[in-house]
Design a protein around this motif. Structure first.
Motif: not given
Length: 284
Positions: A65-69, A73-77, A96-102, A104-105
């Motif tokens: 999944i493209y990181t900005p996408s 997705f996260y921001k909406c919820f 854990p790396v999923v959130q660690d590399t975002l 912006g959230i």
């Protein structure tokens, strides 16, 4: 059928049913049941479980999944749970790396958690999403392919929705035929509008996330005995090898026993593979 048509085809496909039973652990402070109770105590009337997936900027051949996408997705919820004080959110990351590399959230997650109605599962790797699904009203997932964790969840009777970010309409033809804008959405804004409408008035979208009429297509057994069937089939293979049978005859005999026990519709064969010959193996 989809597997038979794929490039990863096996000659024999056995339908076993889901092999794992539900195993909620309620003795921990962070057990799913206790997490849900804390969210309810903080005012939530509807709880959504969010299942993410791996993401990157896809600069190499391996695509996710493209990181900005994922961030959108996260921001909406997260923004939704911050804005509405009767919404609960449980986040079960793949790793854990999923959130660690975002980055912006991160601020939004802190704000959401501070409400008492948002919980992000710590050390999520190898923790079963279905344990949190059964204490939620909805499960929402994102990925390059239809989520196995989502399917496990809907088999437990939980409403589930897949956000089809890569647009799999040409692949998931059957699913789109009956579930478009019900259990699968390719437009994030339309999906969020549907959730918000359902939250305000469930009767306005009764089919949202409802897989109940199609559960036989996912698991025709739904009896929590999948592991037993798999183990029995493996035992039959071993017993046939112990009898000195050749590989093809071993598989054919195990298949015949499986058909006898569970029905002909529980085995699929690729084109040109050896079908079960009940008369030859079990003459009357």
């Amino acid at each position: 059928i989809r597997l038979l048509e794929s490039s990863d085809t096996q000659n024999n496909i056995i339908i076993s049913g889901h092999p794992y039973d539900m195993s909620l652990t309620n003795d921990s402070e962070y057990s799913p049941v206790k997490v849900k109770q804390k969210i309810i105590n903080s005012g939530a009337k509807l709880t959504v479980l969010l299942l993410d997936n791996m993401h990157s900027y896809n600069k190499g051949q391996f695509q996710v999944i493209y990181t900005p996408s994922m961030e959108k997705f996260y921001k909406c919820f997260l923004e939704w749970v911050i804005e509405e004080d009767d919404l609960g959110l449980i986040i079960k990351s793949k790793k854990p790396v999923v959130q660690d590399t975002l980055p912006g959230i991160k601020t939004l997650i802190k704000q959401a958690v501070k409400t008492g109605r948002c919980y992000t599962v710590p050390d999520p790797f190898q923790k079963k999403p279905v344990d949190f699904a059964v204490v939620s009203d909805f499960v929402v997932s994102i990925g390059l392919f239809l989520s196995g964790a989502l399917i496990e969840s809907v088999l437990k009777g939980v409403r589930g929705v897949f956000y089809d970010n890569p647009n799999l309409r040409s692949i998931e033809r059957d699913l789109y035929a009956w579930g478009d804008k019900k259990v699968i959405f390719s437009n994030l804004d339309e999906m969020m509008d549907a959730f918000k409408s359902f939250k305000e008035n469930p009767d306005s979208l009764p089919d949202l996330g409802d897989w109940s009429a199609h559960l036989d297509e996912l698991d025709p057994f739904r009896d929590m005995r999948g592991g037993e069937r798999i183990g029995t089939y493996v035992r039959w293979l071993k017993e046939a090898f112990d009898q000195g049978l050749e590989r093809e005859d071993v598989i054919e005999q195990a298949n015949a026993l499986y058909v006898e026990a569970w029905g002909e519709d529980k085995i699929f064969f690729s084109e040109g593979s050896k079908k079960v010959n009940q008369d030859r193996l079990f003459p009357s």
